[in-house]
Design a protein around this motif. Structure first.
Motif, mmCIF file in Angstrom:
data_model
loop_
_atom_site.group_PDB
_atom_site.id
_atom_site.type_symbol
_atom_site.label_atom_id
_atom_site.label_comp_id
_atom_site.label_asym_id
_atom_site.label_seq_id
_atom_site.Cartn_x
_atom_site.Cartn_y
_atom_site.Cartn_z
ATOM 1 N N SER A 47 0.827 -1.209 0.000
ATOM 2 C CA SER A 47 0.000 0.000 0.000
ATOM 3 C C SER A 47 0.856 1.251 0.000
ATOM 4 N N GLU A 49 -3.884 3.637 -1.588
ATOM 5 C CA GLU A 49 -4.000 2.788 -2.769
ATOM 6 C C GLU A 49 -3.180 1.537 -2.504
ATOM 7 N N THR A 63 -2.412 -2.898 -3.420
ATOM 8 C CA THR A 63 -2.558 -4.132 -4.167
ATOM 9 C C THR A 63 -2.439 -5.266 -3.160
ATOM 10 N N ALA A 82 -4.333 -10.618 -8.058
ATOM 11 C CA ALA A 82 -3.999 -9.308 -7.509
ATOM 12 C C ALA A 82 -5.306 -8.523 -7.418
ATOM 13 N N ALA A 106 -6.684 -4.786 -6.667
ATOM 14 C CA ALA A 106 -6.327 -3.373 -6.504
ATOM 15 C C ALA A 106 -7.473 -2.652 -5.795
ATOM 16 N N ARG A 117 -8.601 1.108 -3.773
ATOM 17 C CA ARG A 117 -8.354 2.498 -3.372
ATOM 18 C C ARG A 117 -9.315 2.826 -2.244
ATOM 19 N N SER A 121 -12.611 2.291 -5.243
ATOM 20 C CA SER A 121 -12.244 1.487 -6.418
ATOM 21 C C SER A 121 -11.797 0.110 -5.925
#
Length: 138
Positions: free
Chosen positions: A96, A105, A107, A118, A120, A122, A134
């Motif tokens: 992060s 943000e 992963t 993975a 992702a 946010r 997100s």
């Protein structure tokens, strides 16, 4: 009351009740939430968790995207006559960064028996808590 004053008061009231940005120092550690959201997303796609259980932490767009992904996975399982099974997964790593105050943000690397994914995410701080604005499962 003149329309300009009425409009000003209406905007002022909307601003008071709109989601308020929160600084990082006023928020809890994001890493446990990142791991929970990633594992929850894997379980939603596997069909063993209802996406509504994650709605508290998801903004509208990631919620809708996860619902769509879960529906597609359910149709694929149905076409193969498979039932939903609890996935065996392990959170391998959480990477992060904070590009600005109140934003994280990250992963999250999730290993399952079949593949490694993975995810992702946010997170943005609103109303003294994190919300995922997100979320993408890759």
């Amino acid at each position: 009351m003149p329309p300009a004053i009425r409009r000003y008061r209406t905007n002022q009231i909307h601003d008071m009740f709109a989601p308020q940005r929160t600084a990082t120092k006023s928020l809890p550690d994001a890493e446990p939430l990142l791991a929970t959201l990633a594992g929850g997303a894997v379980e939603v796609i596997a069909g063993v968790r209802d996406v509504d259980q994650l709605s508290r932490w998801l903004a509208e767009e990631p919620y809708r995207n996860l619902v769509l992904r879960a529906n597609l996975a359910a149709r694929a399982r149905s076409a193969r006559s498979q039932s939903a099974r609890q996935p065996v997964y392990r959170i391998q790593r959480v990477l992060s960064t904070s590009p600005t105050d109140g934003v994280v943000e990250a992963t999250v690397i999730v290993a399952t028996m079949a593949r490694t994914r993975a995810i992702a995410i946010r997170l943005e701080g609103y109303d003294r808590r994190w919300r995922a604005t997100s979320l993408a499962v890759l």
